[in-house]
Motif scaffolding. Structure first.
Motif, mmCIF file in Angstrom:
data_model
loop_
_atom_site.group_PDB
_atom_site.id
_atom_site.type_symbol
_atom_site.label_atom_id
_atom_site.label_comp_id
_atom_site.label_asym_id
_atom_site.label_seq_id
_atom_site.Cartn_x
_atom_site.Cartn_y
_atom_site.Cartn_z
ATOM 1 N N ASN A 129 0.830 -1.207 0.000
ATOM 2 C CA ASN A 129 0.000 0.000 0.000
ATOM 3 C C ASN A 129 0.862 1.254 0.000
ATOM 4 O O ASN A 129 0.588 2.201 -0.735
ATOM 5 C CB ASN A 129 -0.941 0.020 1.207
ATOM 6 C CG ASN A 129 -2.063 -0.987 1.070
ATOM 7 O OD1 ASN A 129 -2.385 -1.441 -0.025
ATOM 8 N ND2 ASN A 129 -2.647 -1.351 2.189
ATOM 9 N N PHE A 130 1.891 1.254 0.825
ATOM 10 C CA PHE A 130 2.778 2.407 0.908
ATOM 11 C C PHE A 130 3.494 2.634 -0.414
ATOM 12 O O PHE A 130 3.612 3.764 -0.886
ATOM 13 C CB PHE A 130 3.793 2.217 2.037
ATOM 14 C CG PHE A 130 4.708 3.380 2.211
ATOM 15 C CD1 PHE A 130 4.244 4.554 2.777
ATOM 16 C CD2 PHE A 130 6.030 3.305 1.811
ATOM 17 C CE1 PHE A 130 5.091 5.633 2.943
ATOM 18 C CE2 PHE A 130 6.877 4.382 1.970
ATOM 19 C CZ PHE A 130 6.407 5.546 2.539
ATOM 20 N N SER A 131 3.940 1.539 -1.027
ATOM 21 C CA SER A 131 4.635 1.644 -2.309
ATOM 22 C C SER A 131 3.699 2.210 -3.375
ATOM 23 O O SER A 131 4.090 3.074 -4.160
ATOM 24 C CB SER A 131 5.147 0.272 -2.735
ATOM 25 O OG SER A 131 5.772 0.346 -3.988
ATOM 26 N N GLY A 132 2.459 1.745 -3.387
ATOM 27 C CA GLY A 132 1.480 2.256 -4.345
ATOM 28 C C GLY A 132 1.191 3.726 -4.135
ATOM 29 O O GLY A 132 1.144 4.506 -5.098
ATOM 30 N N LYS A 133 1.014 4.113 -2.895
ATOM 31 C CA LYS A 133 0.749 5.526 -2.587
ATOM 32 C C LYS A 133 1.949 6.391 -2.954
ATOM 33 O O LYS A 133 1.791 7.499 -3.459
ATOM 34 C CB LYS A 133 0.428 5.707 -1.093
ATOM 35 C CG LYS A 133 -0.837 5.054 -0.645
ATOM 36 C CD LYS A 133 -2.040 5.761 -1.200
ATOM 37 C CE LYS A 133 -3.300 5.121 -0.670
ATOM 38 N NZ LYS A 133 -4.497 5.728 -1.192
ATOM 39 N N LEU A 134 3.143 5.873 -2.724
ATOM 40 C CA LEU A 134 4.360 6.612 -3.053
ATOM 41 C C LEU A 134 4.484 6.808 -4.560
ATOM 42 O O LEU A 134 4.832 7.904 -5.018
ATOM 43 C CB LEU A 134 5.576 5.883 -2.503
ATOM 44 C CG LEU A 134 6.901 6.623 -2.530
ATOM 45 C CD1 LEU A 134 6.797 7.917 -1.731
ATOM 46 C CD2 LEU A 134 7.996 5.751 -1.952
ATOM 47 N N GLN A 135 4.170 5.781 -5.330
ATOM 48 C CA GLN A 135 4.221 5.901 -6.789
ATOM 49 C C GLN A 135 3.176 6.903 -7.288
ATOM 50 O O GLN A 135 3.449 7.705 -8.187
ATOM 51 C CB GLN A 135 3.979 4.533 -7.448
ATOM 52 C CG GLN A 135 5.115 3.562 -7.263
ATOM 53 C CD GLN A 135 6.393 4.059 -7.882
ATOM 54 O OE1 GLN A 135 6.408 4.686 -8.930
ATOM 55 N NE2 GLN A 135 7.506 3.795 -7.207
ATOM 56 N N GLU A 136 1.988 6.865 -6.689
ATOM 57 C CA GLU A 136 0.940 7.821 -7.067
ATOM 58 C C GLU A 136 1.376 9.249 -6.757
ATOM 59 O O GLU A 136 1.193 10.162 -7.567
ATOM 60 C CB GLU A 136 -0.350 7.485 -6.307
ATOM 61 C CG GLU A 136 -1.509 8.364 -6.640
ATOM 62 C CD GLU A 136 -2.748 7.999 -5.834
ATOM 63 O OE1 GLU A 136 -3.634 8.859 -5.724
ATOM 64 O OE2 GLU A 136 -2.831 6.865 -5.321
ATOM 65 N N LEU A 137 1.967 9.453 -5.601
ATOM 66 C CA LEU A 137 2.453 10.771 -5.210
ATOM 67 C C LEU A 137 3.560 11.234 -6.153
ATOM 68 O O LEU A 137 3.602 12.409 -6.544
ATOM 69 C CB LEU A 137 2.963 10.733 -3.775
ATOM 70 C CG LEU A 137 3.446 12.036 -3.176
ATOM 71 C CD1 LEU A 137 2.319 13.060 -3.154
ATOM 72 C CD2 LEU A 137 3.960 11.807 -1.778
ATOM 73 N N LYS A 138 4.418 10.324 -6.553
ATOM 74 C CA LYS A 138 5.505 10.657 -7.480
ATOM 75 C C LYS A 138 4.940 11.101 -8.827
ATOM 76 O O LYS A 138 5.395 12.095 -9.404
ATOM 77 C CB LYS A 138 6.406 9.439 -7.659
ATOM 78 C CG LYS A 138 7.598 9.676 -8.547
ATOM 79 C CD LYS A 138 8.439 8.410 -8.652
ATOM 80 C CE LYS A 138 9.558 8.566 -9.642
ATOM 81 N NZ LYS A 138 10.322 7.322 -9.796
ATOM 82 N N LYS A 178 1.972 12.388 -9.409
ATOM 83 C CA LYS A 178 1.326 13.692 -9.227
ATOM 84 C C LYS A 178 2.363 14.807 -9.145
ATOM 85 O O LYS A 178 2.172 15.885 -9.714
ATOM 86 C CB LYS A 178 0.460 13.690 -7.959
ATOM 87 C CG LYS A 178 -0.818 12.922 -8.120
ATOM 88 C CD LYS A 178 -1.646 12.983 -6.856
ATOM 89 C CE LYS A 178 -2.938 12.211 -6.997
ATOM 90 N NZ LYS A 178 -3.744 12.265 -5.764
#
Length: 86
Positions: free
Chosen positions: A43-52, A54
């Motif tokens: 989950n953290f990795s997915g959120k981090l990729q999404e933030l990147k 954006k």
């Protein structure tokens, strides 16, 4: 004497079963904990990729906005220079 041996045997058997139950419970809790850690990591990795993604999009948008602002300022400065020469 027979009753005493039987009681001791039952107590030893119960102790062995209790020890096995504790070991099994520990293994299960470790597996559950590891599964939760793995899920949180995903989950953290997915959120981090999404933030990147954006952040990159915002960077691209802001750089074009900055270019527009700089070009506008250049145009105004050129207009002032031209007015001052006239």
């Amino acid at each position: 004497m027979k009753n005493k041996k039987m009681i001791v045997g039952i107590a030893v058997g119960a102790a062995i079963l209790a020890g096995a139950a504790v070991l099994i419970a520990r293994r299960r809790s470790q597996r559950n904990f590891q599964a939760q850690v793995d899920e949180a990591k995903e989950n953290f990795s997915g959120k981090l990729q999404e933030l990147k993604r954006k952040a990159q999009k915002e960077y691209r948008n802001s750089s074009s906005e900055v270019k527009d602002a700089v070009n506008g300022a250049k145009d105004r400065a050129n207009e002032w220079v031209n007015k001052a020469r006239a």
